[in-house]
Design an enzyme around this catalytic site. Structure first.
Site, mmCIF file in Angstrom:
data_model
loop_
_atom_site.group_PDB
_atom_site.id
_atom_site.type_symbol
_atom_site.label_atom_id
_atom_site.label_comp_id
_atom_site.label_asym_id
_atom_site.label_seq_id
_atom_site.Cartn_x
_atom_site.Cartn_y
_atom_site.Cartn_z
ATOM 1 C CB THR A 62 -0.949 0.018 1.217
ATOM 2 O OG1 THR A 62 -0.159 -0.165 2.396
ATOM 3 C CG2 THR A 62 -1.986 -1.086 1.121
ATOM 4 N NE ARG B 43 18.884 -0.833 0.452
ATOM 5 C CZ ARG B 43 18.354 0.360 0.637
ATOM 6 N NH1 ARG B 43 19.054 1.326 1.200
ATOM 7 N NH2 ARG B 43 17.115 0.606 0.238
ATOM 8 C CB CYS C 249 16.221 6.222 -4.351
ATOM 9 S SG CYS C 249 15.951 7.083 -2.790
ATOM 10 C CB SER D 294 8.240 10.559 -4.460
ATOM 11 O OG SER D 294 9.409 10.555 -5.245
ATOM 12 C CE LYS E 282 19.450 4.236 4.417
ATOM 13 N NZ LYS E 282 18.040 4.642 4.320
ATOM 14 C CG HIS F 209 16.643 11.153 -5.595
ATOM 15 N ND1 HIS F 209 15.491 11.816 -5.227
ATOM 16 C CD2 HIS F 209 16.772 10.125 -4.712
ATOM 17 C CE1 HIS F 209 14.940 11.206 -4.187
ATOM 18 N NE2 HIS F 209 15.682 10.178 -3.863
ATOM 19 C CG ASN G 186 12.718 9.564 -6.290
ATOM 20 O OD1 ASN G 186 12.359 10.259 -7.251
ATOM 21 N ND2 ASN G 186 12.026 9.489 -5.170
#
Lengths: 344, 344, 344, 344
Positions: free
Chosen positions: C11, C111, C150, C179, C205, C242, C322
């Protein structure tokens, strides 16, 4: 000597504006700040994510926030400014009034109650005496006065200025700023490069609150005005300042010049937060604009412009700063009116 | 075999959209691009600052731009799409028509002329035959057909769908995207965190073009509809998509359900650029929204929503993509109608 | 025959993009949608506030959402796309893998784990075989593969293209779209007329994921690359896309032309979602721009531009969509790679 | 007694800010306003489209605008503030200086000339004495002093505060507001939901002006500092306030605490427009932000924050109001310095 005041719901968007306006106010001294249970016991600096465009006053940052409960607010506080969510307001505002506090509230609950004055001081200060009825009926030592919704405050003063011509039908479309929904009310994904033609129950507020504000109080009861109002509300990507397009049909002929004159001549009050000129009428057809004109009169003036003959009656635009004139400043102004009229 | 077409004013915002729509169009082949004198002789890639959201087609980038002059456009071009500034359009469009070109124009000049059909194919395709009168009167081999202003196109289809109930009075407030003013029409300093309640002569276009579009053509002359329309126009910080708040008062009773049914049942056409469903009616009260709904039907559908009983009649919102359905796509659609009706 | 797939966290913003990409995908068939407990049992149409720019597919709207629990997902589903909040992902993704599901995840948890392949197929497809190590060590029938953050995906392909010149030091400043924070991640009051020079743990990251992606897998273990990266991250008022400013210092001389050639020559893959041209290099100095260029290659290409000699090494800008290339599309692409390499 | 001053280029964005700052200034009295030929002879109210966020002062609105020509400016005007386009400035500023006027200029022409002081008073007030050299060499009675570009002014004070640690390498990425390009500099179609990673010749200004500002003047000539600077410039959708991401590598060790202390301790001046605290250092990692912090110190302070150890040296963000501290306020401050140092 300054009246000791409190702010109910002090951490929200309107609560922060209230503090910004009250802290330098010569007649009021902030002595209590309340918020939800989760903030109680914290300093205000910890509890609030301060987002107003002036630094947080240091002594306010160090005050301890209490729960929004009459037992938690010192007895020597006389006046409470409330910007609670309406569900909370409807539960606790009466408790404060019963406990003897006078509450000037921006929350939407009870605005349309028969014995609750809904007041814009420059428009219907005389409605304040409905408080006598309220105290009689409710047996309160305190009192509850409301200011209208931000979008209502924007256009009602202009209607009041035109009332002498016999208001019959009004259409109003609003272009409202995101701050009106509170800090978290509108997400960026909802509004960037977008507009939302819907604000829950907002249209009803414009349509009904305006009639109450323009109504007549005969000392015993209030008769709402018979002007018919149809509203359509939109959210747009502006930070502050509600812009409204208005069409007015009147009983008597109403020329553009007569309307401009009536708006310019409509009197302001001597209250500290009332602007010198209540309605500022622009001759430039493209004004008022939110970013350019929202701070007129320190955010307490109404801006009007674009007056022109419409296919039906008169057409114009108006604008007010929604979190100052339309919310926090409106409550402060009602506080000043309460003080002036001996209710404190 | 594709009809050879040209684009007059090919470097502007609508000109670029025209190219984006015409380039892959099976019935049309772009054979001429015109612009101002200063661009003549350059390749289109050099002359235009391409800003549409798909890459510039390579063979278009290499075409040579000519001046906007009938002598500069090849004779085997049959149909011209015009998005010239209206001052230029009023000067040169008749010259092209006299020279035998059929012109489908988005420019605002001559839209209200008695012998110029102003057409939204799904609404008043039958007005196209006013071209017979035009050719008789003006002695043209060519022809001039106009599409309405972008803000007019947005709400007229919904009015047409409700016409059976007897349209009497309409109020419309617009929230228009910046692309409607062209690439340089609105500066960023004018519109970020702002709205402008004025667009020069726009209100008059909604009020008069709508009556012409809804009028009756008896084979000889056109009678404008008698619906009275009052418009108020605003520019807001959206890129594409005009949103409009509409109030309609009708002779016959008009329920929300009847209105929704009428809009959904309003027929589209079989033309290539016509959407399958012309008017898409949302049940969600907060739709349509510009960024979410402007590309419905590839930007050629009308979105409606928020249908509700108003203090006066029916109230709803509608939306269309202003540079596709409201401008370039409107001209292309008229080109398709001209082709279908044998005018090429 | 299409592989039956599920979406975990269906969702949310990335979940909706996943559905938008998977629904028309010939190799995959959506057979399960999971969300939080509060959505379980509802249809997807009820549970999700659909905000993607294409209508919600009807058959998806009617699917029943289940809790995010291995027992609730049909056994004949082979591949799960996960866009869970990382706190949820770290708890439940291993449970799905243990139960035999192959999970292509966009969530940030795990990750950097030694035995979890972090993959951009065009950059380091060979890292996928780390799954053998993973299965050995964890005793899983399923498998867990991750795509990077992203903002990492945006610049790493350009670094990979320049790796032959010996990457030494990289500075990167990001201008990230709202977003990326999910639908409710950034409020309108935070970002209109504003920028926020902070995104929690984002800089780390970029700095660490990039080294893992550019590292070497020898069949047994993965050695991270030694390039040093310093990142500074900003949120700005854009919806998608981005944009990043990059400075690269290399061991070998690196001219602007060499860099452009290397980027243009950097190969894409034959996977369905891979763009024909992976890195699109603009000659115009003011490109790429988010609104103009984010949909290159259906949102799966990387755009670069503004290549110039810097005071230190080479300087350029790059851009990716992104939520497509940087999130949902990245996971789908990894799903395609898993399929191609026989992991399903 | 107030010094009589003039504004060259008074109708532009910076010109309007100059008037807004100079009109209430106790030391200066506006006695001349110049603009292009087309405005000469008009009142200022007619010539300027006033867009600053305070009403246009009435007596200014009624002043007559003259051409930008030494013969048109009254002789008793001593000091001129110039915000001319650089092409105009390079042509006429020397003519004014030759005629005896002292010019405090924001225009970019001549900023890097050997005998023109480029001054931020709190950073390098001692460079002002380069005017002696200038007068000797050019034989001027007047004088020309420049303030740097708005994006340079934003980060140089923070570098100056860190200079004691031995500046070696600086990377800076800018997120600049649209007002920096003037009223018509950036169209809305270019910037809504977008960012532009290019501002013509801006990067060079940051890289070279910073070295001149941090240089040493020995009474005869100026030696530029040897710090190496690499800049990357972006335009984003903010109205006012340039935000910059900075990485600094220094000869000596530089901890976050040392850097914060050095910035906070960096002295301001006693000049009227100098803020009490020059550099305001935020502890919150997500500050400064343009809309929240651009008016610190009435728009004359520098805000810094997000100080952290970087992969390479120190990393932080800084912000200044680009049309106040970065342009009009910078010129006014230089005017105050000229007055204090006896150049008037």
């Amino acid at each position: 000597m300054a009246v000791r005041v409190g702010v109910l719901g002090a951490t929200g968007a309107v609560g922060q504006r209230l503090i910004q306006l009250l802290e330098p106010h010569p007649a009021f001294e902030i002595a209590a700040l309340t918020a939800s249970e989760s903030s109680a016991g914290k300093t205000y600096g910890q509890a609030a994510k301060w987002r107003v465009d002036s630094p947080i006053p240091e002594e306010i940052a160090e005050m301890t926030v209490t729960a929004t409960d009459p037992d938690e607010v010192p007895d020597d506080v006389d006046l409470l400014f409330s910007s609670l969510p309406s569900s909370v307001g409807s539960a606790v505002e009466p408790a404060f009034c019963e406990d003897g506090y006078v509450v000037s509230s921006n929350s939407s609950n009870s605005r349309m109650a028969d014995d609750v004055p809904l007041v814009i001081p420059e428009v219907n200060a005389e409605h304040l005496d409905l408080l006598e009825v309220q105290r009689d009926e409710r047996g309160w030592d305190g009192a509850l006065v409301k200011n209208p919704n931000c979008s209502t405050i924007t256009f009602v003063p202009t209607l009041a200025a035109l009332a002498e011509f016999g208001l019959e039908r009004v259409h109003v479309a609003t272009l409202q700023a995101v701050s009106g929904a509170g800090y978290d009310g509108v997400t960026s994904m909802e509004i960037i490069d977008n507009a939302i033609p819907y604000i829950g129950s907002e249209e009803d507020k414009l349509e009904t609150e305006s009639r109450k504000l323009l109504g007549e109080f005969d000392g015993a009861s209030l008769t709402h005005d018979e002007v018919e109002v149809a509203a359509s509300c939109n959210r747009i990507p502006t930070i502050d300042g509600h812009l409204e397009n208005v069409w007015v049909e009147t009983e008597d002929d109403l020329s553009v010049d007569d309307a401009a004159d009536a708006m310019r001549a409509y009197p302001s009050l001597d209250l500290r937060s009332s602007p010198e000129q209540l309605i500022h009428v622009f001759d430039e057809p493209d004004r008022p604009q939110p970013r350019m004109d929202r701070t007129l009169g320190d955010g307490m003036a109404i801006a009007a412009g674009g007056l022109r003959e419409s296919t039906f009656g008169l057409q114009y635009n108006c604008l007010a700063h929604n979190t100052i004139r339309g919310a926090a400043g409106a409550s402060v102004l009602n506080g000043e009116l309460l003080l002036e009229n001996g209710y404190l």
